[in-house]
Design a protein around this motif. Sequence first.
Motif, PDB file in Angstrom:
ATOM      1  N   LEU A  50       0.661  -1.313  -0.040  1.00  0.00           N
ATOM      2  CA  LEU A  50      -0.035  -0.173   0.201  1.00  0.00           C
ATOM      3  C   LEU A  50       0.839   1.167  -0.274  1.00  0.00           C
ATOM      4  O   LEU A  50       0.491   2.340  -0.702  1.00  0.00           O
ATOM      5  N   GLY A  51       2.008   1.216   0.851  1.00  0.00           N
ATOM      6  CA  GLY A  51       3.036   2.149   0.741  1.00  0.00           C
ATOM      7  C   GLY A  51       3.546   2.523  -0.401  1.00  0.00           C
ATOM      8  O   GLY A  51       3.527   3.762  -1.042  1.00  0.00           O
ATOM      9  N   ALA A  52       3.846   1.549  -1.260  1.00  0.00           N
ATOM     10  CA  ALA A  52       4.330   1.602  -2.697  1.00  0.00           C
ATOM     11  C   ALA A  52       3.194   2.319  -3.544  1.00  0.00           C
ATOM     12  O   ALA A  52       3.647   2.988  -4.453  1.00  0.00           O
ATOM     13  N   ILE A  53       2.136   1.878  -3.505  1.00  0.00           N
ATOM     14  CA  ILE A  53       1.424   2.176  -4.168  1.00  0.00           C
ATOM     15  C   ILE A  53       1.082   3.907  -4.274  1.00  0.00           C
ATOM     16  O   ILE A  53       0.503   4.394  -5.204  1.00  0.00           O
ATOM     17  N   ARG A  54       0.562   4.204  -2.965  1.00  0.00           N
ATOM     18  CA  ARG A  54       0.539   5.495  -2.680  1.00  0.00           C
ATOM     19  C   ARG A  54       1.647   6.340  -3.276  1.00  0.00           C
ATOM     20  O   ARG A  54       1.299   7.503  -4.097  1.00  0.00           O
ATOM     21  N   THR A  55       2.795   6.150  -3.047  1.00  0.00           N
ATOM     22  CA  THR A  55       3.852   7.138  -3.501  1.00  0.00           C
ATOM     23  C   THR A  55       3.870   6.773  -5.159  1.00  0.00           C
ATOM     24  O   THR A  55       4.096   7.863  -5.721  1.00  0.00           O
ATOM     25  N   SER A  56       3.805   5.662  -5.485  1.00  0.00           N
ATOM     26  CA  SER A  56       3.974   5.428  -7.356  1.00  0.00           C
ATOM     27  C   SER A  56       2.792   6.311  -7.923  1.00  0.00           C
ATOM     28  O   SER A  56       3.012   6.914  -8.939  1.00  0.00           O
ATOM     29  N   CYS A  57       1.611   6.160  -7.330  1.00  0.00           N
ATOM     30  CA  CYS A  57       0.432   7.190  -7.812  1.00  0.00           C
ATOM     31  C   CYS A  57       0.806   8.306  -7.866  1.00  0.00           C
ATOM     32  O   CYS A  57       0.467   9.125  -8.903  1.00  0.00           O
ATOM     33  N   MET A  58       1.396   8.953  -6.671  1.00  0.00           N
ATOM     34  CA  MET A  58       1.656  10.263  -6.634  1.00  0.00           C
ATOM     35  C   MET A  58       2.954  10.709  -7.939  1.00  0.00           C
ATOM     36  O   MET A  58       2.485  11.757  -8.452  1.00  0.00           O
ATOM     37  N   VAL A  59       3.656   9.929  -7.956  1.00  0.00           N
ATOM     38  CA  VAL A  59       4.846  10.292  -8.830  1.00  0.00           C
ATOM     39  C   VAL A  59       4.308  10.230 -10.200  1.00  0.00           C
ATOM     40  O   VAL A  59       4.400  10.894 -11.047  1.00  0.00           O
ATOM     41  N   SER A  60       3.564   9.024 -10.588  1.00  0.00           N
ATOM     42  CA  SER A  60       3.056   8.785 -11.857  1.00  0.00           C
ATOM     43  C   SER A  60       2.023   9.890 -12.432  1.00  0.00           C
ATOM     44  O   SER A  60       2.074  10.399 -13.505  1.00  0.00           O
ATOM     45  N   ILE A  61       0.963  10.466 -11.574  1.00  0.00           N
ATOM     46  CA  ILE A  61       0.007  11.323 -11.742  1.00  0.00           C
ATOM     47  C   ILE A  61       0.976  12.589 -12.043  1.00  0.00           C
ATOM     48  O   ILE A  61       0.384  13.431 -12.833  1.00  0.00           O
ATOM     49  N   ILE A  62       1.908  13.121 -11.434  1.00  0.00           N
ATOM     50  CA  ILE A  62       2.486  14.129 -11.561  1.00  0.00           C
ATOM     51  C   ILE A  62       3.500  14.345 -12.813  1.00  0.00           C
ATOM     52  O   ILE A  62       3.283  15.266 -13.615  1.00  0.00           O
ATOM     53  N   LEU A  63       3.899  13.038 -13.189  1.00  0.00           N
ATOM     54  CA  LEU A  63       4.569  12.728 -14.619  1.00  0.00           C
ATOM     55  C   LEU A  63       3.497  13.078 -15.721  1.00  0.00           C
ATOM     56  O   LEU A  63       3.914  13.607 -16.713  1.00  0.00           O
TER      57      LEU A  63
END
Length: 436
Positions: free
Chosen positions: A279-292
């Motif tokens: 879950l921690g990885a999903i939260r951070t990955s979504c943040m990075v991906s949507i910013i990208l």
Amino acid sequence: MEAFLSVGVVLALIFFYLGLGVWVFAGLMLVAATSLWWIMGMSIERIGTIAANIAFRYSSTWELAAIPMFIWMGEIIFRTDISNRLFRGLMPFVHWVPGRLLHTNVLGCTLFAAVSGSSAATTATVGKITTAELARRGYNRSLSMGSLAGAGSLGFLIPPSIIMIVYGILAEVSVSRLFAAGVFPGLMVAGLYSSYIIFRAVAEPSIAPESNERYGFRDYLSALVDLSPILVLMVIVLGSIYSGIATPSEAAAVGVAAAIAITIAMRQMTARLFVDTLLGAIRTSCMVSIILVSAAFLATAMGYLHVPANVARAIAVLDLSPWQLLLVLSVFYIILGLFLDGVSIIVMSLPITLPLAMQAGFDPIWFGIYLVIMVEMGQVTPPVGFNLFVIQGLTGTPIGKVAIASFPFFCLMGLAVALLWFFPDIALWLPRTLYG
């Protein structure tokens, strides 16, 4: 004049939307949409189509798959006692060096950066052990915090690096070459940090109290056992990339599998730990991906407005030499680092700065390493220096004091940029040797 007017409008919109307190990705999307609608006169339907195409294209980029994998690997390490083992394993090897255990911040962050890819994760994982231990043993508090803030930023420079993956996708350069280019600059920066600690310790011995501890052969063997989880992950991840066996994305997946296997072997893997790390990885990955994705939309909008081309022509008229351009860009990035996180800095600025760098004759791989170091400098500058907030949370020290403690390491990063300028092969020799 047209170039600076269009840039001024875009910057005004960025500050306006971000000043409203909206999320960064939403602010970037709104800036892009407003620019296309207001300046270009595009219809809402047309803007929506452009945004949808960009979202699909960037979200399906294969290299992007490495980001959640590397983040997940860092989460697994962060939530187990591998970081405790890292501190214990380094103690015997730094005991004889002036500054002693202060070097565990630098070496610990260097090793952890080689399996993490995140600056904040590196700072938090190493700092949760070293800050308390160094304070308990009477080490200089300011140097302890400053060295942790500076060394934590190595999570961006030493491969595997999430920031490098983002740059590689946007600049359309090989991520494997970028990873190779970051090795020696990362070790150089770590060496500068340790050299500064040694200098301070020799000039002011009280910053590192005397210790009566003695280490024998068995202690060094035990230390290697403690370091083995990190070292094994480093060999698996980086070895698979540089040997050509796996791409960065494939190596990230192999690294996660290895981290899970090591955690199981250490009898620390539980269902709760697995779910929490995922879950921690999903939260951070979504943040990075949507910013990208949102930044790619903004970059496309700036392309429609001809902002990069106009700015490039305007600066070309100034007839700046390469070193003058680099100086201007460095000031520009230091200012951006005061207000934005690393991913946002790269994705917002690259459409403008990369064409300028290419026009001036800079190698795109070299420029990527330069840009990563500039982003690192932003990690230790208030008011939005992420590493400063992490250390504040770990120690309870006011953010201003943490920033003052970090300033010497900010200057050392500037020195690293100067060394890269005079000796570009520090970054370019390894990728040229490995990949031709």
